[in-house]
Design a protein around this motif. Structure first.
Motif, PDB file in Angstrom:
ATOM      1  N   PHE A 141     -39.234 -12.933  20.277  1.00 41.80           N
ATOM      2  CA  PHE A 141     -40.423 -13.778  20.140  1.00 41.80           C
ATOM      3  C   PHE A 141     -41.007 -13.554  18.748  1.00 41.80           C
ATOM      4  CE2 PHE A 141     -39.664 -12.648  24.481  1.00 41.80           C
ATOM      5  CZ  PHE A 141     -39.845 -13.825  25.197  1.00 41.80           C
ATOM      6  N   SER A 142     -40.766 -14.521  17.883  1.00 44.68           N
ATOM      7  CA  SER A 142     -41.223 -14.393  16.501  1.00 44.68           C
ATOM      8  C   SER A 142     -42.307 -15.397  16.145  1.00 44.68           C
ATOM      9  CB  SER A 142     -40.042 -14.558  15.536  1.00 44.68           C
ATOM     10  OG  SER A 142     -39.373 -15.784  15.778  1.00 44.68           O
ATOM     11  N   THR A 143     -42.567 -16.373  16.990  1.00 44.44           N
ATOM     12  CA  THR A 143     -43.567 -17.407  16.699  1.00 44.44           C
ATOM     13  C   THR A 143     -44.494 -17.600  17.893  1.00 44.44           C
ATOM     14  OG1 THR A 143     -42.207 -19.244  17.532  1.00 44.44           O
ATOM     15  CG2 THR A 143     -41.902 -18.598  15.220  1.00 44.44           C
ATOM     16  N   ASP A 144     -45.654 -18.181  17.623  1.00 38.99           N
ATOM     17  CA  ASP A 144     -46.593 -18.485  18.696  1.00 38.99           C
ATOM     18  C   ASP A 144     -45.982 -19.450  19.705  1.00 38.99           C
ATOM     19  OD1 ASP A 144     -48.243 -16.941  17.170  1.00 38.99           O
ATOM     20  OD2 ASP A 144     -49.761 -18.494  16.802  1.00 38.99           O
ATOM     21  N   GLU A 145     -45.160 -20.369  19.221  1.00 34.95           N
ATOM     22  CA  GLU A 145     -44.552 -21.369  20.101  1.00 34.95           C
ATOM     23  C   GLU A 145     -43.623 -20.708  21.113  1.00 34.95           C
ATOM     24  OE1 GLU A 145     -44.828 -21.652  16.809  1.00 34.95           O
ATOM     25  OE2 GLU A 145     -46.442 -23.169  16.874  1.00 34.95           O
ATOM     26  N   GLU A 146     -42.869 -19.698  20.678  1.00 35.24           N
ATOM     27  CA  GLU A 146     -41.977 -18.988  21.594  1.00 35.24           C
ATOM     28  C   GLU A 146     -42.771 -18.213  22.640  1.00 35.24           C
ATOM     29  OE1 GLU A 146     -38.139 -18.196  18.666  1.00 35.24           O
ATOM     30  OE2 GLU A 146     -39.845 -16.816  18.622  1.00 35.24           O
ATOM     31  N   VAL A 147     -43.896 -17.654  22.226  1.00 38.99           N
ATOM     32  CA  VAL A 147     -44.769 -16.971  23.180  1.00 38.99           C
ATOM     33  C   VAL A 147     -45.340 -17.972  24.173  1.00 38.99           C
ATOM     34  CG1 VAL A 147     -46.897 -15.640  23.421  1.00 38.99           C
ATOM     35  CG2 VAL A 147     -45.333 -15.159  21.532  1.00 38.99           C
ATOM     36  N   LEU A 148     -45.731 -19.135  23.703  1.00 41.60           N
ATOM     37  CA  LEU A 148     -46.274 -20.178  24.574  1.00 41.60           C
ATOM     38  C   LEU A 148     -45.243 -20.595  25.612  1.00 41.60           C
ATOM     39  CD1 LEU A 148     -48.632 -22.110  25.172  1.00 41.60           C
ATOM     40  CD2 LEU A 148     -47.605 -23.724  23.551  1.00 41.60           C
ATOM     41  N   ALA A 149     -44.002 -20.741  25.188  1.00 45.00           N
ATOM     42  CA  ALA A 149     -42.945 -21.133  26.120  1.00 45.00           C
ATOM     43  C   ALA A 149     -42.740 -20.056  27.188  1.00 45.00           C
ATOM     44  CB  ALA A 149     -41.647 -21.391  25.354  1.00 45.00           C
ATOM     45  N   PHE A 150     -42.842 -18.785  26.804  1.00 40.87           N
ATOM     46  CA  PHE A 150     -42.668 -17.692  27.763  1.00 40.87           C
ATOM     47  C   PHE A 150     -43.758 -17.700  28.825  1.00 40.87           C
ATOM     48  CE2 PHE A 150     -43.986 -13.389  28.983  1.00 40.87           C
ATOM     49  CZ  PHE A 150     -42.849 -12.945  29.629  1.00 40.87           C
ATOM     50  N   THR A 151     -44.994 -17.915  28.396  1.00 43.94           N
ATOM     51  CA  THR A 151     -46.111 -17.877  29.333  1.00 43.94           C
ATOM     52  C   THR A 151     -46.213 -19.139  30.169  1.00 43.94           C
ATOM     53  OG1 THR A 151     -47.611 -18.738  27.632  1.00 43.94           O
ATOM     54  CG2 THR A 151     -47.439 -16.349  27.838  1.00 43.94           C
ATOM     55  N   GLY A 152     -45.583 -20.217  29.726  1.00 42.26           N
ATOM     56  CA  GLY A 152     -45.642 -21.455  30.477  1.00 42.26           C
ATOM     57  C   GLY A 152     -46.932 -22.223  30.297  1.00 42.26           C
ATOM     58  N   GLY A 153     -47.703 -21.889  29.262  1.00 38.98           N
ATOM     59  CA  GLY A 153     -48.962 -22.587  29.025  1.00 38.98           C
ATOM     60  C   GLY A 153     -48.777 -23.900  28.292  1.00 38.98           C
ATOM     61  N   SER A 154     -49.868 -24.632  28.148  1.00 37.86           N
ATOM     62  CA  SER A 154     -49.825 -25.936  27.488  1.00 37.86           C
ATOM     63  C   SER A 154     -50.330 -25.882  26.050  1.00 37.86           C
ATOM     64  CB  SER A 154     -50.667 -26.948  28.271  1.00 37.86           C
ATOM     65  OG  SER A 154     -52.002 -26.482  28.400  1.00 37.86           O
ATOM     66  N   GLU A 155     -51.196 -24.925  25.729  1.00 36.18           N
ATOM     67  CA  GLU A 155     -51.694 -24.778  24.362  1.00 36.18           C
ATOM     68  C   GLU A 155     -51.981 -23.315  24.085  1.00 36.18           C
ATOM     69  OE1 GLU A 155     -55.600 -26.106  23.359  1.00 36.18           O
ATOM     70  OE2 GLU A 155     -56.285 -26.074  25.441  1.00 36.18           O
ATOM     71  N   ILE A 156     -51.993 -22.971  22.816  1.00 38.58           N
ATOM     72  CA  ILE A 156     -52.203 -21.577  22.432  1.00 38.58           C
ATOM     73  C   ILE A 156     -53.343 -21.493  21.413  1.00 38.58           C
ATOM     74  CG2 ILE A 156     -50.601 -21.467  20.473  1.00 38.58           C
ATOM     75  CD1 ILE A 156     -49.589 -18.810  21.880  1.00 38.58           C
ATOM     76  N   ILE A 157     -54.199 -20.496  21.573  1.00 41.35           N
ATOM     77  CA  ILE A 157     -55.357 -20.298  20.704  1.00 41.35           C
ATOM     78  C   ILE A 157     -55.365 -18.849  20.237  1.00 41.35           C
ATOM     79  CG2 ILE A 157     -57.877 -20.305  20.561  1.00 41.35           C
ATOM     80  CD1 ILE A 157     -57.883 -22.420  22.777  1.00 41.35           C
ATOM     81  N   ARG A 158     -55.587 -18.646  18.953  1.00 40.82           N
ATOM     82  CA  ARG A 158     -55.715 -17.297  18.402  1.00 40.82           C
ATOM     83  C   ARG A 158     -57.195 -16.930  18.235  1.00 40.82           C
ATOM     84  NH1 ARG A 158     -52.132 -14.104  15.888  1.00 40.82           N
ATOM     85  NH2 ARG A 158     -49.936 -14.684  16.115  1.00 40.82           N
ATOM     86  N   ILE A 159     -57.519 -15.724  18.645  1.00 43.33           N
ATOM     87  CA  ILE A 159     -58.877 -15.217  18.426  1.00 43.33           C
ATOM     88  C   ILE A 159     -58.747 -13.922  17.623  1.00 43.33           C
ATOM     89  CG2 ILE A 159     -61.016 -14.416  19.459  1.00 43.33           C
ATOM     90  CD1 ILE A 159     -60.457 -16.065  21.881  1.00 43.33           C
ATOM     91  N   GLY A 160     -58.810 -14.032  16.324  1.00 48.01           N
ATOM     92  CA  GLY A 160     -58.761 -12.863  15.458  1.00 48.01           C
ATOM     93  C   GLY A 160     -60.147 -12.309  15.220  1.00 48.01           C
TER      94      GLY A 160
END
Length: 447
Positions: A311-330
């Motif tokens: 898992f090198s990108t946010d998109e790959e993480v999103l696919a793993f979790t099965g979600g529809s959108e991803i948000i970063r909170i730094g």
């Protein structure tokens, strides 16, 4: 007062402040509570020589365990040294994720470690969340990082990521006495074991990351074909056919103990029973115990610690979790600035700037730039821990009173006596206490 005398006094203050500031906590790498028990428990055979009834072996992880919710997938990065401000920042960002009705929280970890007490607090906090959590090791989670990662429901790793090496050390690099080591290891290993039990990670892997001497073997049941990862004690029972009652003396002799008590962290029987004796066959040795266990992504995946895939990108993480959108909170810019100002190297630098400024100010007549610089450094030293929630009001009052006492000593009283020494003690105590976590309520919460 002579300038040289004043200068000598100020350099003494400098040495005391630096020593007090750096004479602090422990950095994480390992701990244990349940490992304070005997290396091998008492034999469970009955008087007639029959084996006692075996308990069911805990299941290993059987693949991805994501539990996506209806809300967005929120990524919360944790970077750099883990200390008390990290915990405060994580809590604030998790609350923001909850306010967004997050369906899954991903903790992105990139750290070499940090303070043990803070790491334990973060791990317990994450396990108490009602939202599914995933630890994304990108690119490293050493020491405190794996303690936090194993508290999440799943672990995923970037292609070149690595983790492990979690033994506790003293910040000054000094060896800990046996009692101190036991005190530090107990909560760490206890938390690791709880992580393994609750999240179905192989505990032997986490144990070997924290303690030297833990060997890891891959074994397979001759009848059912079930595969397990076990330590050397379980291996002797399950593969070599030894009885548990016969192993204690062997373990003590091998470790050079010769006494009744075993050191904290010593490998012990964990899953094997006498009914397992000789029923398993050895596939291969995974780790010889001569070093702390450290795993790269492929190794962690093979051993069941990390989920399959890279898992090198946010998109790959999103696919793993099965979600529809991803948000970063730094961290916000103010959180980042406050965290930087309260870090140990910066605070040590501010102490040096403050004392050098005071030295140059006393060497020159009037009030000049050196005094102003020293004042600014002192204000940052005082108020930055207060802003991030580490310092209490009474710490600031203590520092201010100490400063006033030192000024009164230099301005109104010849020589250097009780007022000056009291001022040094007050300032030293206030600055040190301002970066040590406190607990309790009332006007004076204590460390």
């Amino acid at each position: 007062m002579k300038t040289s005398y004043r200068r000598s006094i100020l350099w003494c203050v400098f040495a005391l402040l630096c020593a007090g500031h750096l004479w602090a906590p422990l950095v994480v790498s390992q701990t244990s509570d349940n490992t304070a028990k005997d290396a091998v428990p008492n034999d469970t055979t009955d008087n007639d020589g029959k084996d006692s009834e075996a308990g069911e072996l805990p299941p290993l992880r059987d693949g991805p365990q994501p539990a996506p919710g209806a809300g967005p997938v929120v990524i919360i990065p944790i970077e750099g040294m883990i200390y008390d401000f990290t915990f405060e920042s994580v809590k604030r960002r998790v609350q923001r994720a909850k306010d967004m009705n997050a369906g899954h929280i991903v903790i992105e970890i990139n750290t070499n470690g940090g303070v043990l007490t803070t790491s334990l607090d973060i791990a317990k906090f994450l396990k108490g969340l009602k939202v599914p959590t995933t630890a994304w090791i990108n690119p490293k989670a050493y020491s405190a990082g794996i303690l936090i990662g194993a508290a999440c429901d799943n672990i995923i790793m970037a292609p070149s990521a690595s983790t492990g090496d979690a033994a506790p050390i003293n910040l000054l690099g000094q060896d800990m006495a046996p009692t101190e080591r036991a005190k530090v290891l107990s909560p760490l290993l206890n938390e690791m074991e709880d992580n393994a039990r609750g999240k179905r990670y192989p505990y032997v892997l986490l144990h070997a990351m924290c303690v030297l001497g833990v060997e890891i073997y891959h074994v397979k049941h001759e009848t059912s074909g079930e595969e397990r990862y076990v330590n050397q004690i379980d291996k002797q029972i399950m593969v070599d056919g030894a009885k548990r009652s016969s192993l204690k003396d062997k373990v003590q002799n091998a470790l050079g103990l010769g006494g009744e008590s075993d050191p904290v962290g010593t490998p012990s029987q964990e899953i094997a029973t006498d009914l397992d004796r000789g029923k398993w066959k050895l596939i291969k040795q995974i780790h010889d115990g001569k070093t702390l266990l450290t795993l790269h992504q492929a190794e962690a995946e093979e051993l069941g610690l990390a989920e399959p895939g890279t898992f090198s990108t946010d998109e790959e993480v999103l696919a793993f979790t099965g979600g529809s959108e991803i948000i970063r909170i730094g961290e916000t810019w103010s959180e980042g600035l406050a965290g930087w100002l309260t870090s140990m190297p910066v605070r040590a630098g501010l102490i040096i700037i403050f004392l050098l400024g005071m030295v140059f100010e006393f060497m020159t007549p009037g009030v000049g730039i050196a005094g102003a610089v020293a004042g600014v450094a002192l204000l940052i030293l005082i108020f930055s821990p207060f802003v991030v929630g580490l310092a209490e009001v009474w710490h600031l009052i203590m520092i201010f009173i100490g400063f006033l006492l030192i000024v009164a000593e230099f301005v109104f009283i010849p020589g250097f006596g009780v007022l000056g020494i009291s001022g040094i003690i007050c300032m030293l105590g206030g600055i040190v206490l301002a970066v040590i976590p406190t607990t309790g309520k009332g006007p004076m919460p204590m460390p």
